[in-house]
Design a protein around this motif. Sequence first.
Motif, PDB file in Angstrom:
ATOM      1  N   UNK A 129      52.357  23.092 117.188  1.00 30.73           N
ATOM      2  CA  UNK A 129      52.687  23.663 115.875  1.00 30.73           C
ATOM      3  C   UNK A 129      52.445  25.166 115.848  1.00 30.73           C
ATOM      4  N   UNK A 130      51.442  25.649 116.587  1.00 31.23           N
ATOM      5  CA  UNK A 130      51.251  27.100 116.706  1.00 31.23           C
ATOM      6  C   UNK A 130      52.502  27.708 117.316  1.00 31.23           C
ATOM      7  N   UNK A 131      52.988  27.082 118.378  1.00 32.26           N
ATOM      8  CA  UNK A 131      54.222  27.549 119.002  1.00 32.26           C
ATOM      9  C   UNK A 131      55.371  27.523 117.994  1.00 32.26           C
ATOM     10  N   UNK A 132      55.499  26.417 117.274  1.00 32.23           N
ATOM     11  CA  UNK A 132      56.574  26.285 116.288  1.00 32.23           C
ATOM     12  C   UNK A 132      56.491  27.377 115.225  1.00 32.23           C
ATOM     13  N   UNK A 133      55.297  27.756 114.836  1.00 30.00           N
ATOM     14  CA  UNK A 133      55.121  28.822 113.848  1.00 30.00           C
ATOM     15  C   UNK A 133      55.735  30.124 114.358  1.00 30.00           C
TER      16      UNK A 133
END
Length: 148
Positions: A129-133
């Motif tokens: 999710x950090x990547x997705x952000x």
Amino acid sequence: MFFSNSLENQLQRWNETIRNQPKNPNAYIRRGMVNFQLAKIDESIEDFDMAEQLDASIKPYLWQRGLSYYYAERFADGAQQFEIDLTLNAQDVEETVWRYLCIARSLGIEEARNSLLTVKNDPRRVMQRVYDLYAGDCTPDDLLTVGQ
């Protein structure tokens, strides 16, 4: 204060190790990490450079130098270091995001997002999710929800 004293003690121990083993690249890496924690960024870069000079094969493992480059505002050098590191593990979200941050600081967010390397297999949901952000595929609230 205790933490600072502890870091100063660690620095002195690594200085002594390097005096006794001046060709030990690991000692320079460890001292570089302590220098970084003490906000001695230029000194940390010098230590990481010396470690690489002593053993060129460690270059793709010097992610710490990438962090130091970022804080020294040497963003192009930081992005390059993280790219080299990612040749060993292209699925590393942390190094991918640090590369993004270096590019964003030097060339802008749009360029950083357009050059974001693909990471698909991080088993840690929060890191995905950090990547997705940073990829623009989720909101900060989405990330916080997964983190809870």
